[in-house]
Design a protein around this motif. Structure first.
Motif, short mmCIF file in Angstrom:
data_model
loop_
_atom_site.label_atom_id
_atom_site.label_comp_id
_atom_site.label_asym_id
_atom_site.label_seq_id
_atom_site.Cartn_x
_atom_site.Cartn_y
_atom_site.Cartn_z
N SER B 141 13.21 -2.34 14.56
CA SER B 141 14.13 -1.23 14.81
C SER B 141 13.91 -0.71 16.22
O SER B 141 12.79 -0.72 16.72
N PRO B 142 14.98 -0.28 16.89
CA PRO B 142 14.76 0.25 18.25
C PRO B 142 13.94 1.53 18.25
O PRO B 142 13.45 1.94 19.27
N PHE B 143 13.82 2.14 17.08
CA PHE B 143 13.13 3.43 17.04
C PHE B 143 11.70 3.32 16.53
O PHE B 143 10.84 4.07 16.91
N LEU B 144 11.44 2.38 15.65
CA LEU B 144 10.10 2.25 15.09
C LEU B 144 9.75 0.76 15.00
O LEU B 144 10.45 0.01 14.35
#
Lengths: 168, 406
Positions: B141-144
């Motif tokens: 994920s780009p966030f995590l």
């Protein structure tokens, strides 16, 4: 008789297709970025939910959207409920937009989508950084918002064809 | 104006509360449930944990199944790109292998030494088992940036368990379910690893970044000037979160407009992980001498035991001294023999040198004799020379024809 029954099953499955795709996309979390481009990502569930709730599609139940959000949180590793809240907020926004719109237009939908996605990503970012002390890159959110907005119009065309085929 | 405000209110109320014919819940209910879920997930209730863990189990497995087609596509793409660089990789791997083989031996020795020293410092022996785990979900994920492995609390995985790719550190476990666990990768922004940068021996913290490189944090200004691209980064073990001495990556130079920055290039490629190793550590306490002594209730017994120990130590040291003494005696004899040999060699060489000097003088005399003999020898009447063979004659020759009276 058998062929009629199988045709009926297929049609039923076909009418549930958006929901099936929603669940596949949240479980798979695909962003189709095989080229490893920096920052590239887009939120397909946002596009799907926005389009089908805006069109008030009959087989797109809010409770399933809510459950899809829970699944997404589990797969991505976010605190439980964040994505559900985002998805339900999209549903609220589309419901409101549907109520106030007399003459729908794809361009109006598109720019309203940009506003909604920006707002929801901002809420998401704020909750995660303020309440859960996550370290997040703002640029990721901005690029994600941009690509989600850009791809909306393409997917909207595909979904329109789908709706047309269902109505026929 | 009032009418338009009313319309807006009606639209909002309708959006929140009105259920369509197909909908089972109003949106307001779902918003409230979402908010409640977020609140509960932020609190550490046992029931919530169990519920979350069971959802995780189901969702991870489902995600694994659903991801099969995409993973197939992804793997095909990677395989094709691998084939294009196949020969180049083969050559570089061959070179690297020969280098590594030579390094491996010294590394094993260092590991053993390290283990012995750790046992001395820590008061416990840590024996570790590395369990092979398969990655079932690796959607970056780009966030995590995290992965899901198919080992959980059933296999003794705990929160904080270190995860490796071969011998390189990949991350640590942040969430444990019964049969699955979530691993936070080193490239994630929320990952902080205490490291040592060698050979400069600088302590720092590495965090993830958006470009899959590690960022060096919390080092004194100016220390980074000593960094080179050959510097390697390994865990320092500070804070006991990660085991010490585990390689992470090497430094790479990033030239900014104003200055040169160093980032960490991880040894492991997190996007291509298929299997990883989870290190399950079991700590066995070493029996403390003081504790065992305190168990002896009788002080006389304790004293006797101490004396016995002391005696044993003295006997041991005596034995060692004796052995050492014998060894030294042998060495002294050897050295004496060597000295004798050297002395005889020395006298031989001295003799040779003397002979050489004599020969040299003789030669010089003969040479001068050829030149000055007519000046020094006596030939006829009234001549002032000397008779050949006399010491005066020799002196005259050596003085290059100059007579004593002159």
């Amino acid at each position: 008789m058998t062929s009629l029954r199988s045709k009926g099953t297929f049609l039923k499955l076909y009418s549930w297709l958006p929901l099936i795709i929603l669940f596949i996309s949240v479980l798979n979390e695909f962003d189709l970025n095989y080229l490893n481009l920096d920052y590239f990502s887009f939120n397909f569930p946002f596009i799907l939910i926005f389009f089908f709730t805006l069109k008030d599609f009959k087989n797109f139940d809010y409770i399933f959207v809510f459950i899809a959000g829970l699944f997404n949180d589990t797969v991505v590793g976010l605190p439980l409920g964040i994505s559900s809240l985002s998805y339900i907020l999209i549903c609220i926004a589309t419901s409101y937009f549907r109520n106030i719109t007399i003459r729908p237009s794809p361009i109006k939908d598109w720019f309203y989508f940009l506003f909604v996605v920006s707002l929801i990503n901002s809420i998401n970012y704020s909750i995660l950084t303020l309440f859960f002390s996550f370290n997040l890159i703002l640029m990721n959110y901005l690029v994600n918002t941009f690509f989600t907005f850009t791809f909306y119009i393409i997917f909207a065309l595909v979904f329109k064809h789908y709706l047309k085929s269902i109505n026929d | 104006m009032a009418a338009s405000r009313d319309d807006l209110l009606i639209a909002i109320r309708s959006a929140f509360l009105k259920k369509s014919t197909q909908q089972k819940f109003s949106l307001l209910t779902l918003v409230l449930i979402s908010a409640f879920t977020i609140l509960l997930s932020s609190l550490d209730f046992r029931i919530i944990k169990i519920l979350k863990s069971s959802i995780n189990e189901v969702v991870y497995r489902s995600s694994f199944v659903v991801s099969i087609p995409e993973n197939f596509l992804k793997n095909t793409f990677i395989e094709i790109s691998d084939y294009t660089t196949f020969f180049y990789d083969y050559k570089s791997n061959k070179d690297e292998l020969s280098q590594l083989r030579s390094k491996n031996i010294s590394s094993e020795i260092t590991q053993n030494e390290n283990k012995e020293l750790k046992e001395l410092i820590n008061d416990y022996v840590s024996s570790s088992d590395k369990i092979l785990a398969k990655i079932i979900v690796d959607h970056e994920s780009p966030f995590l940036k995290s992965i899901i492995i198919n080992k959980g609390s059933k296999d003794n995985i705990k929160i904080g368990t270190n995860i490796y790719d071969q011998s390189y550190l990949v991350g640590r476990v942040i969430e444990v379910n019964f049969k699955t666990s979530r691993v936070l990768l080193l490239s994630d922004l929320n990952s902080n690893v205490p490291v040592t940068i060698a050979p400069q021996n600088i302590q720092a913290i590495i965090t993830g970044s958006e470009d899959n490189l590690g960022k060096i944090k919390y080092i004194k200004e100016g220390l980074s000037d000593n960094f080179t691209e050959e510097s390697i980064v390994y865990t320092s073990g500070t804070g006991a979160i990660f085991k010490s001495g585990v390689p992470i990556g090497k430094l790479t130079k990033l030239k900014d407009e104003s200055k040169t920055n160093f980032n960490v290039e991880f040894y492991s490629d997190f996007s291509q992980l298929k299997y990883v190793f989870a290190e399950v550590i079991t700590k066995t306490e070493i029996e403390n001498l003081d504790d065992t002594n305190s168990k002896n209730t009788n002080p006389i017994d304790a004293k006797i035991k101490i004396l016995e120990d002391e005696k044993e130590i003295i006997e041991d040291s005596n034995l060692k001294f004796k052995e050492e003494n014998d060894l030294l005696k042998v060495k002294v004899n050897e050295l004496n023999n060597q000295i004798l040999n050297l002395n005889s060699k020395l006298s031989d060489q001295k003799e040779k040198i003397d002979q050489f000097n004599i020969d040299k003088d003789e030669l010089e005399y003969l040479r001068l004799n050829l030149i000055y003999s007519h000046k020094c020898q006596t030939r006829k009447l009234f001549s002032t020379g000397y008779k050949i063979g006399t010491p005066e004659y020799k002196e005259c020759i050596l003085n290059k024809g100059k007579k004593i009276n002159d």
